[in-house]
Structures are given as structure tokens and as C-alpha cells.
Design an enzyme around this catalytic site. Structure first.
Site, PDB file in Angstrom:
ATOM      1  N   ASP A   1       1.817   6.126   5.753  1.00  0.00           N
ATOM      2  CA  ASP A   1       0.638   5.361   5.301  1.00  0.00           C
ATOM      3  C   ASP A   1       1.094   4.738   3.959  1.00  0.00           C
ATOM      4  OD1 ASP A   1      -1.608   4.464   6.007  1.00  0.00           O
ATOM      5  OD2 ASP A   1      -2.732   5.622   4.868  1.00  0.00           O
TER       6      ASP A   1
ATOM      7  N   LYS B   1       0.866  -1.263  -0.090  1.00  0.00           N
ATOM      8  CA  LYS B   1       0.014   0.112  -0.020  1.00  0.00           C
ATOM      9  C   LYS B   1       0.749   1.144  -0.085  1.00  0.00           C
ATOM     10  CE  LYS B   1      -3.082   2.654   3.275  1.00  0.00           C
ATOM     11  NZ  LYS B   1      -3.650   2.414   4.570  1.00  0.00           N
TER      12      LYS B   1
ATOM     13  N   LYS C   1      -9.638  12.921   9.158  1.00  0.00           N
ATOM     14  CA  LYS C   1      -9.098  12.455  10.325  1.00  0.00           C
ATOM     15  C   LYS C   1      -8.816  13.921  11.465  1.00  0.00           C
ATOM     16  CE  LYS C   1      -5.945   8.662   8.420  1.00  0.00           C
ATOM     17  NZ  LYS C   1      -6.546   7.794   9.164  1.00  0.00           N
TER      18      LYS C   1
ATOM     19  N   GLU D   1      -9.343   3.917   2.440  1.00  0.00           N
ATOM     20  CA  GLU D   1      -9.108   3.945   1.122  1.00  0.00           C
ATOM     21  C   GLU D   1      -8.040   2.839   0.907  1.00  0.00           C
ATOM     22  OE1 GLU D   1      -5.601   5.379   2.921  1.00  0.00           O
ATOM     23  OE2 GLU D   1      -7.721   5.901   3.551  1.00  0.00           O
TER      24      GLU D   1
ATOM     25  N   ASP E   1      -2.462  10.453   4.026  1.00  0.00           N
ATOM     26  CA  ASP E   1      -3.805  10.120   4.289  1.00  0.00           C
ATOM     27  C   ASP E   1      -4.430  11.170   5.231  1.00  0.00           C
ATOM     28  OD1 ASP E   1      -6.157   8.918   4.547  1.00  0.00           O
ATOM     29  OD2 ASP E   1      -5.574   7.143   5.541  1.00  0.00           O
TER      30      ASP E   1
ATOM     31  N   ASP F   1     -11.892   7.189   4.612  1.00  0.00           N
ATOM     32  CA  ASP F   1     -10.599   7.021   5.478  1.00  0.00           C
ATOM     33  C   ASP F   1     -10.254   5.422   5.397  1.00  0.00           C
ATOM     34  OD1 ASP F   1      -8.441   7.636   6.601  1.00  0.00           O
ATOM     35  OD2 ASP F   1      -9.345   7.595   8.752  1.00  0.00           O
TER      36      ASP F   1
ATOM     37  N   ARG G   1      -7.707  -0.076   1.373  1.00  0.00           N
ATOM     38  CA  ARG G   1      -8.006  -1.448   0.780  1.00  0.00           C
ATOM     39  C   ARG G   1      -8.476  -1.099  -0.741  1.00  0.00           C
ATOM     40  NH1 ARG G   1     -12.214  -1.625   5.473  1.00  0.00           N
ATOM     41  NH2 ARG G   1     -10.569  -0.495   6.569  1.00  0.00           N
TER      42      ARG G   1
END
Length: 458
Positions: A249, A226, A238, A310, A231, A308, A312
Site C-alpha cells: 500500500d 501514497k 479488512k 485512509e 493497511d 479503510d 485519500r
């Protein structure tokens, strides 16, 4: 990058300061064999052989001295056994009294820091000589891989967006692999709609980074990471406290790249397929919205219930791409859920696997190399939590229950039947410093995965 190969050397009879590992259980026996001067020095420094402690011992001459390092009990030295000694001792050449075990890793990494953003005071190298010749090369290569992960994770998003992440892949793999980068609107044209949807709001276009290496006749091993370079949470933004470390991230991508480089360096008998979906989850007028329904490469539709969730989404396109080459094995790394951290804390990555034999190998390898992982279940009844009334699935289940499991179940929907798959939900971060492991980016499950690949395909 630190020259790790220069920090470990074969014992060659040249002058060096002696370094002796001592356990608590072995302290009395060791002391009994020492001179009165040494015993006095040990008592004066209150050395009890606790792990990570060091004592300076006087020698026969005025300028002679040696070192004893407290280590944990065990038949061999663990990876971090000598890390504190490497941090505390002055520059010089040290001769290890005994087998190196796995301790070369920590000796090397204790001397590595990212120096891009601050002037580091030069301390000089601490070189460890050893008779364990077979352990030197592996310790140096694994230290280099861990340092690559740490440095990438520690680099802020201002200097590491999707474009820079693609360059890092090219720089790390060099001319040895075929690297392809699909950028921006080309992601739509080449059927990576979920990657595009996640990254389209950012000022820097999203990318699908793909690398191929090895003999096409060998089994295909897909390694996926990933690569969300920052993020914000998207429109489900967030809070500031949760956003502070979100440069990390892309930690899954860093792990995948480091593992791929280890595979290439060792010339494993595989056809390597590295896939990194890279994007920034940003906010602008064209950002992905809650309630949107997006397409995926596999043809499944996803109702967005939380922007949030995202990671996956970009991973599902990557897994679908991997599936097209009929892989013998898929491994993915992702800083995917806070739920995994609540369950296991920062030091234990959550392992999900659809194959019990693969899971058992990874668990055993993690314990053997001091890189532990913990298996969580792909609990099939929780698939119901991902049902949508108007699409094939939602991207995030309601209620907050089993967040790491439902995220893994989402990914499992894109894994071909019968293909062994391991998914690591990792933190990729040390919230506080320990010997050889400074606060900041960290490689977790990298060496466990490498041990399994090396065993299977070496």
C-alpha cells in the site's frame, strides 16, 4: 541493486553469441535464408516464432551456436520482447541482430530479483551488445527505476515502516535534493492533521516526507505518492484475504520516488517537489474511528465513514502542501481503491485528470512506451455522493458505486483551480509472473509519466 548498466553494451566486435529476433510473419523468410542444419534444428525444437519462445541454432564449428527469439509483430521491439530470452539463456555475451528498440528494459529486468530474504542461485549475467547506442542509457536508467519500485513494494512492513521509507528517500536522492521529514506530533504543529490522524495508532509514528530539487526559477512539478506502509483497514478492519498483500500500500510512494530520481538524473528543467505522506493504518485505543471528524491542511473537514479509505486522507494533506508552491503540474500515484482493479484489472492503472491535454499526453505516452494507462472520468454529479450532514465531506461514499471515481473526486477538491493534475490509481503488483515481470511489486504508469515529463521539460 542489479548493475543494469553492465547488462547492455555497445557492439565492439568482440566474440558474442548471435541473437536474432523473428516474428511469426517473418519466420518463413528467415528460415529460407538458413542452412539445412539450422532448419532441422528449428523443426526439432518446434520453434514457431511465438512471442517469448527461444530456439538454439547450431553453427559451423562444433562449439558454435546462436539464438533466435520469437517476438511480437511490430516495427520495433517492445519493452518485454527479449525478457524471456534473458531469463532462459545461459550466462554469456550476446550480440543482437537488429535494432534494440525498447527491449533493453525487459532484458535488464528479467535478471533482477530481490535477494534480501533468500539466497539466489548465481546464474551469471547475460550481456546484450547492440548497435543502438542511444537506447542503452535510457533502458538502464528506467530499469533501475522500475527495480526500485519493485524492491520497495516487495519489502515487508516489518522492514519498511514510515521511518524506513523516509530513509529510502534520503538514500535514493542522496545529497542532490533537500529532504525534510516531519514526524509524529510535529505533524499537528505543522498542520498535517489528516496524515497524523491516519497514522497515530501505529507503533511507528507517521511522517510527511518532502524533497525539493532544481532551480527555483523553473516550473514547479509536484510528484506525490501514497505511503501507507501497511493497511489493516483500521477499525473497519479488512478480512485476511484482503490484508495479505497490504505491504504494497506504499506502492504510490515507491512510484513517486522512482520518478523523482529519474527527473534528477536527467536534470530536467523543473523545480521538483516530491511529497510522500507515510503512515501505517493500524488499530489501537487511539485509532481513528468511523464517525470521527478530522481536519485537513486545506481547512476542509472530513467525516470518517470508513477507516479503510485512509489513503485519500493522507494524500489530501500532501496535495494541499503542493498547492502552496503554485505548481505547473501535479502528479500523484496511489494504490487507492479496489474499485479500480475491479474495473480495469491488475495491469491497467486508472488515470484521472482535470486537463484533457495532459490526459491525452499520458495515454499516448503509455502506448508508445508499452506502459498503458486507462482514463476514467471525474464525473462531477458524483460529488453529491461525498456530501456530509455535519462536515464538509465524507471520506467514503455509501453503497459501493463508482468507488475509484469518488476517491478521485475527493482528491480533486484539494487541487487548486487551473492547475493540471493527474492521479493514478494503480495496483503496483503482478499477481502472476510474466517474462521480465515476476510475481510481486510492479511499476505501472511510471514510464508513461516519465515520458511526458521528459518531453515537456527535457
Amino acid at each position: 541493486m542489479t548493475d543494469f548498466a553492465a547488462l547492455l553494451a555497445p557492439a565492439d566486435g568482440q566474440p558474442a553469441i548471435g541473437l536474432t529476433p523473428v516474428t511469426k510473419a517473418g519466420l518463413d523468410g528467415w528460415l529460407g535464408a538458413q542452412s539445412e542444419r539450422v532448419r532441422v534444428a528449428v523443426a526439432a525444437q518446434d520453434f514457431k516464432a511465438a512471442p517469448d519462445s527461444v530456439v538454439i541454432l547450431p553453427g559451423d564449428g562444433a562449439a558454435d551456436w546462436s539464438v533466435a527469439a520469437g517476438v511480437a509483430e511490430g516495427s520495433q521491439l517492445g519493452p518485454w520482447a527479449l525478457a524471456a530470452a534473458a531469463e532462459k539463456l545461459p550466462a554469456g555475451r550476446y550480440a543482437l541482430n537488429g535494432d534494440l528498440g525498447q527491449a533493453g528494459l525487459g532484458w535488464c529486468l528479467a535478471q533482477h530479483r530481490l535477494g534480501r530474504y533468500r539466497r539466489l542461485e548465481p546464474k551469471g549475467a547475460r550481456v546484450l551488445t547492440t548497435t543502438s547506442l542511444g537506447a542503452i542509457a535510457s533502458a538502464a536508467s528506467e530499469a533501475e527505476a522500475v527495480a526500485l519500485v519493485r524492491d520497495l513494494v516487495d519489502t515487508p512492513a516489518s522492514d519498511l515502516g514510515p521511518a524506513e521509507l523516509a530513509k529510502a528517500v534520503i538514500d535514493a536522492l542522496g545529497s542532490q535534493a533537500e529532504v525534510r521529514v516531519i514526524t509524529g506530533e510535529a505533524l499537528i504543529d505543522q498542520n498535517f492533521p489528516a496524515v497524523h490522524a491516519v497514522g497515530r495508532a501505529a507503533s511507528q509514528a507517521p511522517r510527511l516526507i518532502e524533497a525539493l530539487w532544481g532551480d527555483a526559477a523553473h516550473p514547479v512539478v509536484a510528484i506525490i505518492g501514497k505511503g501507507i506502509t501497511f493497511d489493516s483497514g483500521g477499525l473497519n478492519i479488512k478480512p485476511g484475504s484482503a490484508m495479505a498483500a497490504m505491504k504494497k500500500d506504499m506502492g504510490g510512494a515507491a512510484h513517486a520516488l522512482a520518478l523523482a530520481r529519474l527527473v534528477i538524473q536527467a536534470n530536467l528543467r523543473v523545480r521538483l517537489h516530491l511529497i510522500i505522506p507515510a503512515a501505517e493504518n493500524a488499530i489501537s485505543g487511539n485509532a481513528m474511528r468511523p464517525g470521527d471528524i478530522i481536519a485537513t491542511r486545506a481547512g476542509k473537514t472530513v467525516e470518517i465513514t470508513n477507516t479503510d479509505a485512509e489513503g485519500r486522507l493522507v494524500l489530501c494533506d500532501a496535495i494541499a502542501l503542493a498547492a502552496e508552491k503554485s505548481p505547473a503540474l501535479i502528479i500523484d500515484f496511489a494504490t487507492l481503491t479496489g474499485a479500480a482493479r475491479v474495473a480495469l484489472g491488475p495491469q491497467l492503472p486508472a488515470l484521472f485528470a482535470n486537463d484533457d491535454a495532459l490526459a491525452s499526453e499520458l495515454l499516448a505516452a503509455g502506448m508508445a512506451v508499452g506502459d498503458p494507462v486507462w482514463r476514467l472520468p471525474l464525473w462531477a454529479p458524483y460529488h453529491d455522493m461525498l456530501k456530509s450532514g455535519i462536515a464538509d465531506m465524507v471520506n467514503s461514499a455509501d453503497g459501493g458505486f463508482a468507488g475509484a471515481i469518488t476517491a478521485a473526486l475527493f482528491l480533486e477538491k484539494f487541487v487548486p483551480a487551473g492547475v493540471p493534475w493527474a492521479h493514478f490509481d494503480t495496483f503496483a503488483w503482478n499477481p502472476s509472473a510474466r517474462p521480465g515481470r515476476p510475481k510481486g511489486g510492479e511499476a505501472l504508469a511510471l514510464r508513461a509519466s516519465w515520458a511526458v515529463l521528459r518531453s515537456r521539460f527535457g
